[in-house]
Design a protein around this motif. Structure first.
Motif, mmCIF file in Angstrom:
data_model
loop_
_atom_site.group_PDB
_atom_site.id
_atom_site.type_symbol
_atom_site.label_atom_id
_atom_site.label_comp_id
_atom_site.label_asym_id
_atom_site.label_seq_id
_atom_site.Cartn_x
_atom_site.Cartn_y
_atom_site.Cartn_z
ATOM 1 N N GLY A 58 0.810 -1.198 0.000
ATOM 2 C CA GLY A 58 0.000 0.000 0.000
ATOM 3 C C GLY A 58 0.845 1.250 0.000
ATOM 4 O O GLY A 58 2.079 1.188 -0.078
ATOM 5 N N LYS A 60 0.780 5.728 1.348
ATOM 6 C CA LYS A 60 0.140 6.836 2.034
ATOM 7 C C LYS A 60 0.689 8.128 1.455
ATOM 8 O O LYS A 60 1.907 8.313 1.384
ATOM 9 N N GLU A 78 -4.861 7.160 2.405
ATOM 10 C CA GLU A 78 -4.082 5.942 2.593
ATOM 11 C C GLU A 78 -4.775 4.796 1.857
ATOM 12 O O GLU A 78 -5.987 4.616 1.975
ATOM 13 N N TYR A 79 -3.971 4.038 1.113
ATOM 14 C CA TYR A 79 -4.493 2.881 0.384
ATOM 15 C C TYR A 79 -3.703 1.645 0.806
ATOM 16 O O TYR A 79 -2.469 1.699 0.945
ATOM 17 N N LYS A 81 -3.674 -2.978 0.747
ATOM 18 C CA LYS A 81 -4.242 -4.258 0.333
ATOM 19 C C LYS A 81 -3.564 -5.368 1.118
ATOM 20 O O LYS A 81 -2.339 -5.375 1.269
ATOM 21 N N THR A 118 -9.183 -4.641 1.119
ATOM 22 C CA THR A 118 -8.777 -3.434 0.399
ATOM 23 C C THR A 118 -9.265 -2.216 1.175
ATOM 24 O O THR A 118 -10.434 -2.143 1.549
ATOM 25 N N LYS A 119 -8.350 -1.273 1.397
ATOM 26 C CA LYS A 119 -8.674 -0.109 2.215
ATOM 27 C C LYS A 119 -8.339 1.169 1.457
ATOM 28 O O LYS A 119 -7.291 1.270 0.828
ATOM 29 N N LEU A 120 -9.225 2.145 1.514
ATOM 30 C CA LEU A 120 -8.992 3.465 0.952
ATOM 31 C C LEU A 120 -9.584 4.486 1.912
ATOM 32 O O LEU A 120 -10.798 4.576 2.061
ATOM 33 N N SER A 121 -8.705 5.251 2.595
ATOM 34 C CA SER A 121 -9.160 6.125 3.676
ATOM 35 C C SER A 121 -8.591 7.522 3.520
ATOM 36 O O SER A 121 -7.399 7.740 3.733
ATOM 37 N N PHE A 145 -13.214 0.234 4.062
ATOM 38 C CA PHE A 145 -12.542 -0.986 3.607
ATOM 39 C C PHE A 145 -13.565 -2.074 3.326
ATOM 40 O O PHE A 145 -14.694 -2.063 3.819
#
Length: 436
Positions: A58, A60, A78-79, A81, A118-121, A145
């Motif tokens: 990932g 940031k 922030e992304y 996986k 999977t995260k996208l914040s 996520f």
């Protein structure tokens, strides 16, 4: 027992490889850019034959905007996986022979099956020097996520059953707020509030009682934490100290809990979903006597209770989340710029909060703790441009003790699960390191 030998117990072997790259650049449209990229692989093997493999990657990205000499703003996103699987070889029943005896075959069965998170914040953090003595910070983050669960097979007593996967989705806005007030040049008081949000314990899927993840999704909610802290910090040339108190309330917290009071509807394979309250304090003190000698101490303690969602009754949390009081003290003597020696004492206290389940013993993870004290000696020699040599003697007095993880089940109701082991005896460690 020979205390000079390493203990034999449930000690996992871990392989970890990590690559992280950070890039900073000033004066991009009057702002500062920070970019961090990471990749890691974790492989943890247990003596039971179970193995966890996790690949993570990932980045940031953040921009800092200095609005004026009293305020600034950081914003970005922030992304990440994460692909994780845990499994082991198990005996699967294929059929029965003429006498009704099962015919089995060893097969690899996953407990946590190829999950991809999977995260996208996005986030923003604002600082403001309201007055010369008062500083404010406030932030907002949108945690977002999803977890992709493929079709998998549940294993139960030699029998496999098909389970249909699905994608679990979680999202929530979170805030944080902090205030720092300077009483004088060396003393600050502070107070803060922050929120956290994380997904459920996916091990619940191992014993999912329904046929599809979609049907079960309501039983694996995400956990939200509200965290409060206040305290005081002191720092002058020779004396530094701090005292802080904290409290958190946790909605839908996850834990392994076999306590009879916790047998509620939100429970699968001893993973309990329940509201929690945790509180405690931490104090530190460091004092430099002269240029050569420095001493210090610290003490911390936390406690917590979990709430039965059906009865509303609170009961003490077990040893998987709460540890006894801990205290430490050290004395550091520096011979010169190159050599120093440090002696430190670490104390772990007793804890006995849960009543026995029956005359046979305690529920899982609720056996009382017996405290212990360890003394370590560390000497360091810095050769300057040729590296640093560290010689340490752990458990200098060769104390016979059991680590906390060994004591959780020392009096559990089922004697065959009383897996106890002693901690390391006196150990000598030599380390050489080079900074470049």
């Amino acid at each position: 027992m020979d205390k000079t030998k390493p203990y034999s117990g449930p000690n996992p072997t871990t392989e970890l490889s990590t690559v992280q790259v950070t890039y900073d650049h000033d004066d991009i449209f009057g702002q500062q850019l920070s970019l961090s990229v990471y990749m890691s692989k974790v492989n943890v093997g247990y003596e039971s034959g179970s193995e966890i493999v996790s690949d993570r990657s990932g980045f940031k990205a953040a921009m800092q905007w200095t609005i004026d000499n009293r305020s600034r703003l950081v914003y970005g996103f922030e992304y990440g996986k994460d692909n994780t699987e845990q499994g082991r070889d198990r005996d699967v029943i294929l059929s029965l022979d003429a006498n009704g005896v099962p015919i089995t075959e060893s097969q690899y069965i996953c407990s946590v099956c190829d999950l991809t998170e999977t995260k996208l914040s996005p986030f923003a953090q604002y600082w403001n020097q309201i007055t010369d003595d008062l500083t404010l910070q406030i932030g907002l983050r949108h945690e977002n996520f999803e977890i992709e669960v493929p079709d998998y097979q549940r294993y139960s007593r030699g029998i496999l059953s098909e389970k249909q996967g699905d994608t679990l989705k979680y999202h929530k806005p979170l805030v944080n707020l902090g205030l720092v007030y300077s009483l004088n040049d060396s003393t600050d008081v502070f107070a803060s509030f922050s929120q956290g949000y994380s997904h459920a314990d996916m091990r619940m899927l191992r014993d999912m009682p329904v046929d599809s993840v979609a049907e079960f999704s309501a039983d694996i909610p995400a956990t939200q934490t509200n965290y409060y802290e206040t305290g005081l910090r002191f720092n002058n040339q020779d004396l530094q100290g701090s005292l802080s108190f904290f409290y958190s309330d946790i909605t839908d917290g996850y834990a392994y809990d076999y306590n009879v009071d916790a047998q509620i509807s939100k429970r699968v394979a001893a993973v309990v979903v329940a509201d929690e309250k945790v509180w405690g304090f931490e104090a530190t003190l460091d004092y430099r006597i002269n240029e050569a000698i420095k001493i210090g101490t610290s003490v911390s303690q936390s406690e917590g209770k979990r709430t039965n969602s059906e009865t509303g009754v609170d009961y003490w949390m077990n040893g998987t989340k709460i540890t006894p009081i801990k205290a430490s003290a050290y004395a550091d003597y520096r011979f010169n710029d190159m050599a120093s020696v440090r002696m430190q004492v670490n104390y772990v206290g007793d804890r006995d909060k849960n009543a026995p389940e029956s005359e046979a013993g305690y529920s899982y993870y609720e056996s009382p703790y017996d405290g212990y004290t360890l003394v370590d000696l560390i000497s360091t020699f810095d050769t300057g441009g040729y590296g640093r040599i560290t010689l340490g003697i752990d458990n200098l007095l060769n104390a016979d003790y059991q680590p906390l993880v060994s004591q959780m089940n020392k009096e559990v109701v089922w004697e065959k699960y009383r897996n106890q082991f002693s901690g390391y005896g006196r150990r000598l460690a030599l380390e050489y390191s080079v900074d470049y």
